[in-house]
Scaffold this motif. Sequence first.
Motif, PDB file in Angstrom:
ATOM      1  N   SER A   3       1.421   6.488 -12.050  1.00  0.00           N
ATOM      2  CA  SER A   3       0.467   5.633 -11.364  1.00  0.00           C
ATOM      3  C   SER A   3      -0.214   6.424 -10.259  1.00  0.00           C
ATOM      4  O   SER A   3       0.441   7.141  -9.512  1.00  0.00           O
ATOM      5  N   ASP A   4      -1.531   6.300 -10.162  1.00  0.00           N
ATOM      6  CA  ASP A   4      -2.264   6.854  -9.035  1.00  0.00           C
ATOM      7  C   ASP A   4      -2.465   5.718  -8.051  1.00  0.00           C
ATOM      8  O   ASP A   4      -2.880   4.621  -8.429  1.00  0.00           O
ATOM      9  N   LEU A   5      -2.154   5.976  -6.792  1.00  0.00           N
ATOM     10  CA  LEU A   5      -2.154   4.926  -5.791  1.00  0.00           C
ATOM     11  C   LEU A   5      -2.905   5.352  -4.539  1.00  0.00           C
ATOM     12  O   LEU A   5      -2.800   6.494  -4.102  1.00  0.00           O
ATOM     13  N   LEU A   6      -3.642   4.412  -3.980  1.00  0.00           N
ATOM     14  CA  LEU A   6      -4.246   4.575  -2.668  1.00  0.00           C
ATOM     15  C   LEU A   6      -3.297   3.893  -1.690  1.00  0.00           C
ATOM     16  O   LEU A   6      -2.992   2.708  -1.857  1.00  0.00           O
ATOM     17  N   VAL A   7      -2.804   4.637  -0.720  1.00  0.00           N
ATOM     18  CA  VAL A   7      -1.870   4.091   0.255  1.00  0.00           C
ATOM     19  C   VAL A   7      -2.512   4.205   1.635  1.00  0.00           C
ATOM     20  O   VAL A   7      -2.916   5.288   2.047  1.00  0.00           O
ATOM     21  N   MET A   8      -2.613   3.074   2.322  1.00  0.00           N
ATOM     22  CA  MET A   8      -3.216   3.019   3.650  1.00  0.00           C
ATOM     23  C   MET A   8      -2.154   2.590   4.638  1.00  0.00           C
ATOM     24  O   MET A   8      -1.462   1.596   4.413  1.00  0.00           O
ATOM     25  N   GLY A   9      -2.008   3.345   5.724  1.00  0.00           N
ATOM     26  CA  GLY A   9      -0.973   3.040   6.698  1.00  0.00           C
ATOM     27  C   GLY A   9      -1.532   2.780   8.082  1.00  0.00           C
ATOM     28  O   GLY A   9      -2.537   3.375   8.480  1.00  0.00           O
ATOM     29  N   SER A  10      -0.863   1.888   8.784  1.00  0.00           N
ATOM     30  CA  SER A  10      -1.203   1.575  10.173  1.00  0.00           C
ATOM     31  C   SER A  10       0.058   1.755  11.005  1.00  0.00           C
ATOM     32  O   SER A  10       1.076   1.105  10.750  1.00  0.00           O
ATOM     33  N   TYR A  11      -0.013   2.648  11.999  1.00  0.00           N
ATOM     34  CA  TYR A  11       1.141   2.945  12.831  1.00  0.00           C
ATOM     35  C   TYR A  11       1.359   1.883  13.896  1.00  0.00           C
ATOM     36  O   TYR A  11       0.401   1.356  14.455  1.00  0.00           O
ATOM     37  N   ASP A  53      -4.676   4.006  10.029  1.00  0.00           N
ATOM     38  CA  ASP A  53      -4.518   5.269  10.738  1.00  0.00           C
ATOM     39  C   ASP A  53      -4.374   6.461   9.801  1.00  0.00           C
ATOM     40  O   ASP A  53      -4.646   7.592  10.187  1.00  0.00           O
ATOM     41  N   ILE A  54      -3.915   6.206   8.592  1.00  0.00           N
ATOM     42  CA  ILE A  54      -3.691   7.272   7.620  1.00  0.00           C
ATOM     43  C   ILE A  54      -3.966   6.729   6.222  1.00  0.00           C
ATOM     44  O   ILE A  54      -3.671   5.564   5.929  1.00  0.00           O
ATOM     45  N   VAL A  55      -4.556   7.564   5.379  1.00  0.00           N
ATOM     46  CA  VAL A  55      -4.909   7.173   4.012  1.00  0.00           C
ATOM     47  C   VAL A  55      -4.471   8.308   3.084  1.00  0.00           C
ATOM     48  O   VAL A  55      -4.730   9.484   3.375  1.00  0.00           O
ATOM     49  N   ALA A  56      -3.806   7.954   2.004  1.00  0.00           N
ATOM     50  CA  ALA A  56      -3.308   8.975   1.079  1.00  0.00           C
ATOM     51  C   ALA A  56      -3.542   8.543  -0.364  1.00  0.00           C
ATOM     52  O   ALA A  56      -3.552   7.352  -0.669  1.00  0.00           O
ATOM     53  N   ILE A  57      -3.714   9.537  -1.216  1.00  0.00           N
ATOM     54  CA  ILE A  57      -3.710   9.327  -2.661  1.00  0.00           C
ATOM     55  C   ILE A  57      -2.408   9.944  -3.162  1.00  0.00           C
ATOM     56  O   ILE A  57      -2.138  11.127  -2.928  1.00  0.00           O
ATOM     57  N   ILE A  58      -1.607   9.120  -3.816  1.00  0.00           N
ATOM     58  CA  ILE A  58      -0.290   9.545  -4.285  1.00  0.00           C
ATOM     59  C   ILE A  58      -0.190   9.330  -5.786  1.00  0.00           C
ATOM     60  O   ILE A  58      -0.636   8.308  -6.307  1.00  0.00           O
ATOM     61  N   GLU A  59       0.384  10.305  -6.458  1.00  0.00           N
ATOM     62  CA  GLU A  59       0.720  10.137  -7.875  1.00  0.00           C
ATOM     63  C   GLU A  59       2.212   9.865  -7.945  1.00  0.00           C
ATOM     64  O   GLU A  59       3.025  10.700  -7.547  1.00  0.00           O
ATOM     65  N   ALA A  60       2.565   8.673  -8.399  1.00  0.00           N
ATOM     66  CA  ALA A  60       3.966   8.275  -8.518  1.00  0.00           C
ATOM     67  C   ALA A  60       4.332   8.190  -9.992  1.00  0.00           C
ATOM     68  O   ALA A  60       3.478   7.880 -10.826  1.00  0.00           O
ATOM     69  N   PRO A  61       5.587   8.445 -10.333  1.00  0.00           N
ATOM     70  CA  PRO A  61       5.975   8.390 -11.740  1.00  0.00           C
ATOM     71  C   PRO A  61       5.853   6.984 -12.329  1.00  0.00           C
ATOM     72  O   PRO A  61       5.612   6.835 -13.514  1.00  0.00           O
ATOM     73  N   ASP A  62       6.006   5.973 -11.489  1.00  0.00           N
ATOM     74  CA  ASP A  62       5.902   4.578 -11.934  1.00  0.00           C
ATOM     75  C   ASP A  62       5.848   3.685 -10.699  1.00  0.00           C
ATOM     76  O   ASP A  62       6.086   4.146  -9.577  1.00  0.00           O
ATOM     77  N   ALA A  80       3.069   0.247   8.837  1.00  0.00           N
ATOM     78  CA  ALA A  80       2.882  -0.781   7.813  1.00  0.00           C
ATOM     79  C   ALA A  80       1.922  -0.206   6.787  1.00  0.00           C
ATOM     80  O   ALA A  80       0.903   0.399   7.148  1.00  0.00           O
ATOM     81  N   ILE A  81       2.250  -0.338   5.507  1.00  0.00           N
ATOM     82  CA  ILE A  81       1.378   0.229   4.483  1.00  0.00           C
ATOM     83  C   ILE A  81       0.865  -0.829   3.522  1.00  0.00           C
ATOM     84  O   ILE A  81       1.496  -1.867   3.319  1.00  0.00           O
ATOM     85  N   LYS A  82      -0.291  -0.533   2.972  1.00  0.00           N
ATOM     86  CA  LYS A  82      -0.882  -1.306   1.883  1.00  0.00           C
ATOM     87  C   LYS A  82      -1.082  -0.331   0.742  1.00  0.00           C
ATOM     88  O   LYS A  82      -1.545   0.780   0.951  1.00  0.00           O
ATOM     89  N   THR A  83      -0.737  -0.765  -0.454  1.00  0.00           N
ATOM     90  CA  THR A  83      -0.849   0.101  -1.624  1.00  0.00           C
ATOM     91  C   THR A  83      -1.781  -0.536  -2.640  1.00  0.00           C
ATOM     92  O   THR A  83      -1.667  -1.728  -2.923  1.00  0.00           O
ATOM     93  N   VAL A  84      -2.683   0.255  -3.167  1.00  0.00           N
ATOM     94  CA  VAL A  84      -3.633  -0.192  -4.181  1.00  0.00           C
ATOM     95  C   VAL A  84      -3.461   0.704  -5.408  1.00  0.00           C
ATOM     96  O   VAL A  84      -3.528   1.932  -5.296  1.00  0.00           O
ATOM     97  N   VAL A  85      -3.222   0.098  -6.568  1.00  0.00           N
ATOM     98  CA  VAL A  85      -3.126   0.858  -7.817  1.00  0.00           C
ATOM     99  C   VAL A  85      -4.541   1.263  -8.227  1.00  0.00           C
ATOM    100  O   VAL A  85      -5.447   0.428  -8.274  1.00  0.00           O
ATOM    101  N   LEU A  86      -4.728   2.546  -8.482  1.00  0.00           N
ATOM    102  CA  LEU A  86      -6.031   3.066  -8.894  1.00  0.00           C
ATOM    103  C   LEU A  86      -6.067   3.227 -10.407  1.00  0.00           C
ATOM    104  O   LEU A  86      -5.060   3.578 -11.023  1.00  0.00           O
TER     105      LEU A  86
END
Length: 107
Positions: A3-11, A53-62, A80-86
Motif C-alpha cells: 500500500s502507498d500511503l500519505l501520512v500527515m502528522g501534527s505534533y 507539521d510533517i507529511v510523508a509518503i510511505i510504502e507499507a507491505p499491507d 497525531a496522524i492521518k493516513t490516506v491510502v493512495l
Amino acid sequence: CSSDLLVMGSYSAQGVKGVIAQGGSARVNAIKALCKGIGGKLESCYFAMGEHDIVAIIEAPDNVSMAAASLAVGASGLVAIKTVVLMSAKEMDEAASKVPGYKAPGA
C-alpha cells in the motif's frame, strides 16, 4: 499487495519540543526506522506549515502493518496522524470498471 500511503502528522507541544531538541533529520530517521520495522519504506518526507507539521509518503507491505505503525505513533501521545491510502491511475481504472449500480437517496 503493498500500500502507498500519505501520512500527515501534527505534533503536540511536547512533540514540537522534541523536534527543536533533536532536529528534523532525527525525526526523518525515526520514521525510516519505523517503516523498516513494519517491512515498509519511507518514500519521501517533508516538514510543513499549517494544519500538519510533517507529511510523508510511505510504502507499507499491507494495511495491517501500517495500522501497527499508526498504533505505535499514536501511543506516544506526541503526534497525531492521518493516513490516506493512495491509488495509482491503473488501480482507479480497475475501480471504475467495477462500479456497481446505485440508487441515491430520494432519487
